[in-house]
Motif scaffolding. Structure first.
Motif, mmCIF file in Angstrom:
data_model
loop_
_atom_site.group_PDB
_atom_site.id
_atom_site.type_symbol
_atom_site.label_atom_id
_atom_site.label_comp_id
_atom_site.label_asym_id
_atom_site.label_seq_id
_atom_site.Cartn_x
_atom_site.Cartn_y
_atom_site.Cartn_z
ATOM 1 N N ASP A 232 0.815 -1.214 0.000
ATOM 2 C CA ASP A 232 0.000 0.000 0.000
ATOM 3 C C ASP A 232 0.849 1.263 0.000
ATOM 4 O O ASP A 232 0.514 2.224 -0.668
ATOM 5 C CB ASP A 232 -0.975 0.004 1.190
ATOM 6 C CG ASP A 232 -2.324 -0.582 0.796
ATOM 7 O OD1 ASP A 232 -2.476 -0.931 -0.398
ATOM 8 O OD2 ASP A 232 -3.203 -0.685 1.654
ATOM 9 N N ARG B 173 2.114 1.650 -3.500
ATOM 10 C CA ARG B 173 1.036 2.082 -4.398
ATOM 11 C C ARG B 173 0.770 3.570 -4.250
ATOM 12 O O ARG B 173 0.456 4.264 -5.209
ATOM 13 C CB ARG B 173 -0.236 1.288 -4.105
ATOM 14 C CG ARG B 173 -0.157 -0.122 -4.648
ATOM 15 C CD ARG B 173 -1.353 -0.956 -4.240
ATOM 16 N NE ARG B 173 -1.167 -2.345 -4.649
ATOM 17 C CZ ARG B 173 -1.597 -3.393 -3.958
ATOM 18 N NH1 ARG B 173 -2.249 -3.215 -2.827
ATOM 19 N NH2 ARG B 173 -1.379 -4.608 -4.382
ATOM 20 N N ARG B 174 0.884 4.081 -3.024
ATOM 21 C CA ARG B 174 0.642 5.498 -2.797
ATOM 22 C C ARG B 174 1.739 6.366 -3.405
ATOM 23 O O ARG B 174 1.486 7.497 -3.795
ATOM 24 C CB ARG B 174 0.561 5.770 -1.292
ATOM 25 C CG ARG B 174 -0.799 6.269 -0.846
ATOM 26 C CD ARG B 174 -0.773 6.611 0.633
ATOM 27 N NE ARG B 174 -0.653 5.416 1.456
ATOM 28 C CZ ARG B 174 -1.694 4.657 1.789
ATOM 29 N NH1 ARG B 174 -2.896 4.969 1.380
ATOM 30 N NH2 ARG B 174 -1.542 3.583 2.523
ATOM 31 N N GLU C 200 -13.700 12.053 -16.362
ATOM 32 C CA GLU C 200 -14.213 11.066 -15.401
ATOM 33 C C GLU C 200 -13.146 10.035 -15.056
ATOM 34 O O GLU C 200 -13.056 9.588 -13.917
ATOM 35 C CB GLU C 200 -15.454 10.377 -15.968
ATOM 36 C CG GLU C 200 -16.697 11.241 -15.869
ATOM 37 C CD GLU C 200 -17.864 10.699 -16.680
ATOM 38 O OE1 GLU C 200 -18.983 11.165 -16.476
ATOM 39 O OE2 GLU C 200 -17.658 9.809 -17.538
ATOM 40 N N ASN C 201 -12.337 9.663 -16.037
ATOM 41 C CA ASN C 201 -11.235 8.745 -15.759
ATOM 42 C C ASN C 201 -10.276 9.350 -14.737
ATOM 43 O O ASN C 201 -9.782 8.668 -13.845
ATOM 44 C CB ASN C 201 -10.470 8.425 -17.049
ATOM 45 C CG ASN C 201 -10.967 7.153 -17.712
ATOM 46 O OD1 ASN C 201 -10.731 6.052 -17.223
ATOM 47 N ND2 ASN C 201 -11.672 7.293 -18.813
ATOM 48 N N VAL D 158 -11.035 11.762 -12.523
ATOM 49 C CA VAL D 158 -11.716 11.883 -11.231
ATOM 50 C C VAL D 158 -11.687 10.532 -10.513
ATOM 51 O O VAL D 158 -11.395 10.446 -9.320
ATOM 52 C CB VAL D 158 -13.175 12.365 -11.421
ATOM 53 C CG1 VAL D 158 -13.930 12.283 -10.108
ATOM 54 C CG2 VAL D 158 -13.196 13.793 -11.939
ATOM 55 N N PHE D 159 -11.966 9.473 -11.266
ATOM 56 C CA PHE D 159 -11.919 8.128 -10.701
ATOM 57 C C PHE D 159 -10.574 7.887 -10.028
ATOM 58 O O PHE D 159 -10.482 7.464 -8.876
ATOM 59 C CB PHE D 159 -12.148 7.100 -11.811
ATOM 60 C CG PHE D 159 -12.096 5.670 -11.350
ATOM 61 C CD1 PHE D 159 -13.250 5.025 -10.929
ATOM 62 C CD2 PHE D 159 -10.900 4.964 -11.337
ATOM 63 C CE1 PHE D 159 -13.208 3.713 -10.491
ATOM 64 C CE2 PHE D 159 -10.845 3.656 -10.901
ATOM 65 C CZ PHE D 159 -12.002 3.025 -10.478
ATOM 66 N N HIS D 160 -9.526 8.188 -10.793
ATOM 67 C CA HIS D 160 -8.179 7.962 -10.282
ATOM 68 C C HIS D 160 -7.917 8.790 -9.028
ATOM 69 O O HIS D 160 -7.453 8.273 -8.013
ATOM 70 C CB HIS D 160 -7.177 8.323 -11.378
ATOM 71 C CG HIS D 160 -5.764 8.056 -11.016
ATOM 72 N ND1 HIS D 160 -5.163 6.859 -11.274
ATOM 73 C CD2 HIS D 160 -4.833 8.818 -10.405
ATOM 74 C CE1 HIS D 160 -3.920 6.896 -10.840
ATOM 75 N NE2 HIS D 160 -3.695 8.073 -10.316
ATOM 76 N N MET E 94 -9.921 10.028 -6.891
ATOM 77 C CA MET E 94 -10.669 9.579 -5.713
ATOM 78 C C MET E 94 -10.105 8.271 -5.169
ATOM 79 O O MET E 94 -10.062 8.061 -3.962
ATOM 80 C CB MET E 94 -12.154 9.451 -6.052
ATOM 81 C CG MET E 94 -12.801 10.811 -6.225
ATOM 82 S SD MET E 94 -14.563 10.729 -6.567
ATOM 83 C CE MET E 94 -15.225 10.425 -4.940
ATOM 84 N N MET E 95 -9.677 7.398 -6.063
ATOM 85 C CA MET E 95 -9.063 6.154 -5.599
ATOM 86 C C MET E 95 -7.810 6.457 -4.778
ATOM 87 O O MET E 95 -7.431 5.690 -3.901
ATOM 88 C CB MET E 95 -8.675 5.254 -6.776
ATOM 89 C CG MET E 95 -9.842 4.606 -7.488
ATOM 90 S SD MET E 95 -10.712 3.362 -6.511
ATOM 91 C CE MET E 95 -9.863 1.868 -6.976
ATOM 92 N N TYR E 96 -7.142 7.566 -5.088
ATOM 93 C CA TYR E 96 -5.935 7.925 -4.358
ATOM 94 C C TYR E 96 -6.243 8.874 -3.205
ATOM 95 O O TYR E 96 -5.326 9.454 -2.611
ATOM 96 C CB TYR E 96 -4.883 8.529 -5.300
ATOM 97 C CG TYR E 96 -4.178 7.463 -6.110
ATOM 98 C CD1 TYR E 96 -4.815 6.851 -7.178
ATOM 99 C CD2 TYR E 96 -2.901 7.030 -5.787
ATOM 100 C CE1 TYR E 96 -4.209 5.846 -7.904
ATOM 101 C CE2 TYR E 96 -2.276 6.022 -6.509
ATOM 102 C CZ TYR E 96 -2.936 5.441 -7.562
ATOM 103 O OH TYR E 96 -2.327 4.439 -8.281
ATOM 104 N N ARG F 91 -2.987 11.078 -16.009
ATOM 105 C CA ARG F 91 -3.554 10.351 -14.883
ATOM 106 C C ARG F 91 -2.465 9.894 -13.914
ATOM 107 O O ARG F 91 -2.624 9.970 -12.702
ATOM 108 C CB ARG F 91 -4.339 9.153 -15.393
ATOM 109 C CG ARG F 91 -5.040 8.407 -14.289
ATOM 110 C CD ARG F 91 -5.889 7.306 -14.837
ATOM 111 N NE ARG F 91 -5.077 6.270 -15.446
ATOM 112 C CZ ARG F 91 -5.576 5.176 -16.032
ATOM 113 N NH1 ARG F 91 -6.864 5.029 -16.115
ATOM 114 N NH2 ARG F 91 -4.781 4.286 -16.540
#
Lengths: 254, 334
Positions: free
Chosen positions: B74, B77-78, B97-98, B100-102, B104-106, B149
């Motif tokens: 983890d 990954r961060r 949106e791609n 934003v997805f990324h 938020m995942m981070y 991204r």
């Protein structure tokens, strides 16, 4: 351990993809409605053993078809991990600093929501076609069962997706898992008509309790008590979430 | 923390007995732009996948920004960004949106998210296309979006797996510029894989040449090419060249001069940049240059030098090896 933002954003992605594939929504409603219309009309006048006269085959069939639709859309929803692997997006998800459990929960949340919306649409259309619900508050009970069925089979789909390398095994899962689960669940006929040994097997099928619970809620007729169905479905869904998460965690993402 | 963004010691990956990466060891300094160069199937992507926590190493040790790849997944990954070889975008979402997805995942908070997404979209010049579904993007636009991204969460280490594969020359140049700027201005450590010699040459501070899962050479691109002797510029001339030869010979960047009749063959680095100067010198010495020919050492040459085989032979036998990988992976799962 559980990352709410990640669950939310995975759910949101599922919603957006679902909403944008409008033709798929229409397509996913067509099959259950054809089943309802043709099976319901075709067997309308038959007396089916185990079915009291005041129920009628169409009324009996509606909860079964709703269960069928959730079974199919949820299993596919779990298997959609394979499409993400095929299109590479799985790597983007897997390399993110998010616990694997959150990823699984996000997928289940998304898949369950779309399955639930479709099931409610089918129920609504059935009502327009003349299906009568015993009382309105029982709809909420039915929704609980819809969610439990969806979660159970999303978990199952995830297990298969984690064990399969690509989408080629898809038809095997379809023919050897999903269809037997469907036919053994009593969605189309009362299970009392099956030979005894098959009835035992059907008791291992989660969908049996799901469909029976839906029937108890929507038409007030069922083989087991609604409470018994509820307990079984809760156990099945918890076990399947756990197995789905376990196998997903262990699978390699590239 | 140490000065090294990456430390790898005897890292090995086996797929069911077949060795894809074979005991490689290297270190990448913080802020360095490091390249893995080799033919398809040499083990570049497998190395990246192990370092980015997607694949478990069979044996050996790896450390990314101070974290053990087998334990602190983890944390790694961060701190990393990855641009994969195959596109890893959701084509049913828009470009924005791609992103934003990324973000938020981070776990990037809303205000910061809006700001950074705007920044990276401007950086890769996709602001106007942010609301378009990715399925409508061209290959170059997708690549740029992926690079954008990879930067949103401001990684300390960025992995780029074949960042310009299959792109046209213009887009490739563009992306090279981003990568260079990122490395120099953003101070991001970058590890990229490529099988384009000129890409490795233009971008990397250091290159490791990898073949059949093993490192066969590792050095700065200039020094690697020195081993081959550098570019050869041939000048066809008219007139007496003696004075010219003498003057050229005194230039410190000329490594070797040979003369065949009317042709001078000069060995040097970055020949294309030296040609104008050479012509200028020739004119001053009243020698007319009628024809110029530049030959650069190719990947073919470097590869041949280190492995004794040509790239094409190697890629052909790699196809066979890839089939082996597939077979062994299927065998393991079924």
């Amino acid at each position: 351990m559980i990352n709410k933002t990640a669950i939310y954003v995975l759910w949101m992605r599922e919603m957006k993809r679902w909403w944008r594939a409008k033709s798929r929504i229409v397509g996913s409603l067509a099959m259950p409605l054809f089943f309802l219309a043709f099976l319901g009309l075709g067997f309308r006048r038959m007396t089916i053993p185990g079915l009291s006269d005041d129920v009628g085959y169409i009324r009996f069939l509606v909860p079964g078809i709703i269960g069928m639709n959730i079974l199919f859309s949820s299993t596919f929803g779990g298997l959609s991990v394979l499409w993400d692997r095929e299109f590479g997006f799985l790597k983007e998800i897997m390399v993110a600093p998010v616990s694997r459990v959150s990823i699984v929960l996000g997928r289940i949340a998304g898949g369950a929501t779309t399955a639930l919306i479709q099931a409610i649409l089918i129920l609504g259309i059935s009502c327009i076609m003349g299906f009568k619900i015993t009382n309105i508050s029982s709809i909420f009970l039915a929704i609980v069962f819809m969610i439990l069925i969806a979660v159970t089979f999303l978990g199952l789909g995830l297990v298969f997706a984690s064990k399969m390398r690509d989408i080629q095994g898809f038809s095997i899962v379809m023919n050897f898992v999903i269809f037997p689960l469907f036919f053994l669940s009593g969605a189309l006929y009362p299970l009392e008509n099956l030979p005894v040994w098959l009835r035992y097997i059907s008791k291992l099928d989660p969908l049996t309790y799901g469909v029976d619970g839906l029937r108890a809620a929507l038409i007030g007729v069922s083989s087991f008590s609604i409470f018994y169905n509820f307990i079984f479905m809760v156990m099945f869904s918890l076990v399947m979430i756990f197995l789905g998460a376990y196998f997903f965690e262990k699978s390699e993402s590239v | 923390m140490s000065n090294y963004a990456i430390q790898v010691d005897n890292l090995t990956k086996k797929f069911n007995g077949f060795t894809a990466v074979d005991q490689i060891s290297f270190k990448v300094k913080t802020g360095e732009l490091f390249g893995l160069l080799g033919p398809n199937g040499a083990g570049k992507t497998t190395t990246i996948n192990m370092l980015s926590t997607l694949l478990k190493a069979t044996s050996g040790y790896g450390e990314v920004s101070g974290y053990d790849i087998s334990r602190n997944k983890d944390n790694i990954r961060r701190s990393i960004g990855v641009v994969f070889q195959e596109p890893a975008l959701d084509t049913k979402l828009t470009g924005k949106e791609n992103l934003v997805f990324h973000a938020m995942m981070y776990g990037i908070k809303k205000q910061e998210r809006i700001k950074r997404i705007k920044e990276v979209l401007e950086l890769v010049e996709l602001t106007e296309k942010e609301k378009v579904l990715v399925e409508k993007y061209s290959g170059g636009m997708k690549r740029r979006l992926e690079i954008a991204r990879g930067l949103i969460h401001e990684p300390k280490v960025l992995f780029l797996d074949e960042p310009t594969l299959g792109l046209d020359v213009q887009t490739r140049r563009h992306i090279w510029d981003y990568i260079k700027r990122l490395n120099k201005e953003g101070n991001v450590t970058i590890i990229l894989t490529t099988h384009y010699m000129e890409e490795a040459d233009f971008l990397c501070d250091r290159i490791a040449i990898i073949d059949r899962g093993k490192f066969v050479a590792m050095d700065a691109p200039g020094r690697l090419k020195d081993i081959l002797g550098g570019d050869v510029v041939s000048l066809e001339i008219e007139g007496n060249p003696d004075a010219l030869i003498e003057q050229i010979g005194s230039l410190d960047w000329i490594k070797n001069i040979t003369r065949h009749d009317e042709t001078l063959s000069l060995t040097m680095d970055r020949g294309e940049r030296r040609i104008p100067e050479l012509i200028h010198v020739a004119q001053k010495n009243e020698v007319e240059v009628t024809c110029v020919h530049l030959r650069k050492p190719s990947l073919e040459d470097v590869f041949l030098h280190f492995t004794g085989r040509t790239m094409r032979e190697e890629e052909a036998s790699q196809t066979e090896r890839n089939r082996e990988i597939l077979r062994s992976r299927f065998g393991r799962r079924r």
